[in-house]
Design a protein around this motif. Sequence first.
Motif, PDB file in Angstrom:
ATOM      1  N   TYR A  45       1.998  -4.379   3.478  1.00  0.00           N
ATOM      2  CA  TYR A  45       3.110  -3.444   3.655  1.00  0.00           C
ATOM      3  C   TYR A  45       2.588  -2.038   3.405  1.00  0.00           C
ATOM      4  N   ALA A  46       2.807  -1.126   4.342  1.00  0.00           N
ATOM      5  CA  ALA A  46       2.246   0.225   4.230  1.00  0.00           C
ATOM      6  C   ALA A  46       3.370   1.248   4.168  1.00  0.00           C
TER       7      ALA A  46
ATOM      8  N   VAL B  54      -7.822  -2.360   4.878  1.00  0.00           N
ATOM      9  CA  VAL B  54      -7.176  -3.338   3.999  1.00  0.00           C
ATOM     10  C   VAL B  54      -6.576  -4.455   4.844  1.00  0.00           C
ATOM     11  N   ALA B  55      -5.870  -4.078   5.905  1.00  0.00           N
ATOM     12  CA  ALA B  55      -5.234  -5.096   6.750  1.00  0.00           C
ATOM     13  C   ALA B  55      -6.276  -5.960   7.459  1.00  0.00           C
TER      14      ALA B  55
ATOM     15  N   TYR C 190       0.843  -1.180   0.000  1.00  0.00           N
ATOM     16  CA  TYR C 190       0.000   0.000   0.000  1.00  0.00           C
ATOM     17  C   TYR C 190       0.888   1.243   0.000  1.00  0.00           C
ATOM     18  N   LEU C 191       0.735   2.098  -1.006  1.00  0.00           N
ATOM     19  CA  LEU C 191       1.590   3.286  -1.145  1.00  0.00           C
ATOM     20  C   LEU C 191       0.801   4.542  -0.793  1.00  0.00           C
ATOM     21  N   GLY C 192       1.315   5.326   0.142  1.00  0.00           N
ATOM     22  CA  GLY C 192       0.609   6.536   0.570  1.00  0.00           C
ATOM     23  C   GLY C 192      -0.359   6.223   1.692  1.00  0.00           C
ATOM     24  N   ALA C 193       0.122   5.555   2.741  1.00  0.00           N
ATOM     25  CA  ALA C 193      -0.756   5.040   3.797  1.00  0.00           C
ATOM     26  C   ALA C 193      -1.261   6.135   4.724  1.00  0.00           C
ATOM     27  N   ALA C 194      -0.616   7.297   4.714  1.00  0.00           N
ATOM     28  CA  ALA C 194      -0.980   8.396   5.629  1.00  0.00           C
ATOM     29  C   ALA C 194      -1.119   7.855   7.053  1.00  0.00           C
ATOM     30  N   SER C 195      -2.150   8.285   7.772  1.00  0.00           N
ATOM     31  CA  SER C 195      -2.249   7.847   9.166  1.00  0.00           C
ATOM     32  C   SER C 195      -2.931   6.485   9.296  1.00  0.00           C
ATOM     33  N   GLY C 196      -3.225   5.857   8.183  1.00  0.00           N
ATOM     34  CA  GLY C 196      -3.664   4.458   8.246  1.00  0.00           C
ATOM     35  C   GLY C 196      -5.151   4.223   8.125  1.00  0.00           C
TER      36      GLY C 196
END
Lengths: 215, 282
Positions: A90-91, A82-83, A70-76
């Motif tokens: 992978y974030a 997704v998780a 995951y690209l660009g996860a910011a604060s999640g």
Amino acid sequence: MTESGDAPLPDGVTRRSFDGEDRLATRGDPVYGEPTDGEWRLWDARRSKLGAMLELGMDTGLDGGETVLYLGAASGTTVSHVADVAGPTYAVEFAPRPARDLVDVAETRPNLFPLLKDARKPETYAHVVEASVDAVIQDVATRGQARVARLNRRFLADSGRLVAAIKARSEDVARDPGDVFEDVLESLRQDYEVLATESLAPFHEDHLAVVATPR
Amino acid sequence: MADHVPANAGWFENLDPSDVDSLASSITEGSTTEPQDWPSRAIESNFADDEDDYYARLHEATVEATRQAVRERERADDQQLKHAVRAMDDCERVANELAERVSEWAGSLGMDVAGVDGAREVAARDPEPGEEQLVSLAERTAELADEADDLRSFVESRAPGVAPNLSALAGPVLAARLIALAGGLEQLAKMPSGTVQVLGAEDALFAHLRGQGSSPKHGVIFTHEYVRGTRPDERGPAARALAGKLTIAARVDHYSGERRPELDDELDRRIHRIRTRGEDDD
Ligand SMILES: C[S@@+](CC[C@H](N)C(=O)[O-])C[C@H]1O[C@@H](n2cnc3c(N)ncnc32)[C@H](O)[C@@H]1O
């Protein structure tokens, strides 16, 4: 290109009633004060581009259980959902402040691996992220979004999916979004076969969702 | 790149599975061009027993590595904050000086204006013949004041990320000033609270050390409501209490980075006690 509209949701994502409205939800530890219903927590399409893709019935190719970069996860916000439904996730996020929150989100999710890295420099995390992931999900909202997707092609299995949200204003605030999207798609097509595209309105203005597979 | 990680190796290679620090720094500093099937490699090389074991170790190492890396990067941000708050003060000071010049000049042309707001008023004028130069100067003055406002917003948005506890206790701008005066968050965290108390009052302090004048009781922290809003005879104790808590906040920010809201309550209670003691004997 397929017409989207009624693709099945990935396993682990469901529709539940929140305040009388059918909304997306996943099972996991609450993260950002989202409403919950028993063990389910609301996945707000307005706060998440991937959520909006699923809400719009787009065929992302995600079934649940896959290995994800995951690209660009910011604060999640999104990557936490997704998780909840994926396998190893992978974030990657390059700004320290949101990454601080991302670490907290990852703490209680054993399959979520936070990385403070620049998505334009895949060699700085290729020693950590495994080869042949099933999906690269991208929401970097920064100039050069096609380039980021192409650089990260190396992680994707041949049959894998790129699921990207492209923000027009990040490329050029002044240009017509349609023209920006055309350029981005043209660049993507050098390394990917584009399977579907869809506007994320009304959830996110001037965003194009793209689902593609390596070529 | 860390020396122990050979090129084209996974993050775990040649490392002891129980050495989380080295594993974390390998995640942060390592690199390779092409990803590999790291889980299998790790199991083959006996780093992990099986996939579950591998992912558990990966989780522990990435969480630790990212936590540390975030802390380090945010620390570097303290230098950005330092420059921004200094620039903000410069812009404000110069804007005020120029505004004074503008109002003096405007006065000679029969306008009665004062301060930066006055300069904005002049800047908004359609210049009559002979006023062009004055109006142009007023425009520059207003722009400089705008720049100061922008810098203030920048400081306000950045300070809580750099020093969450200090910003909560001192307010973001005073937090940034203290960091700038100390030279950085680390330097501030290492200062005794007596030094923090007089930061920004160096001139008065040196005069005192030369035997001229009394010892300063407070420096830039005087601008805090908890000192300024306390009655004069209790300002010394209030400044000491405030400096003590700000010092603790800076240390927590530097060494752990965790927000600790109980610090706010402790400070509130301390100041409340200082302000109300002696009231009984009145
Ligand atoms: C629109 S936000 C992502 C929101 C997130 N996906 C969610 O829905 O929860 C974009 C994020 O991408 C990050 N970003 C931008 N460029 C990046 C890069 N080159 N590498 C890693 N992260 C990047 C930004 O810091 C920002 O946090």
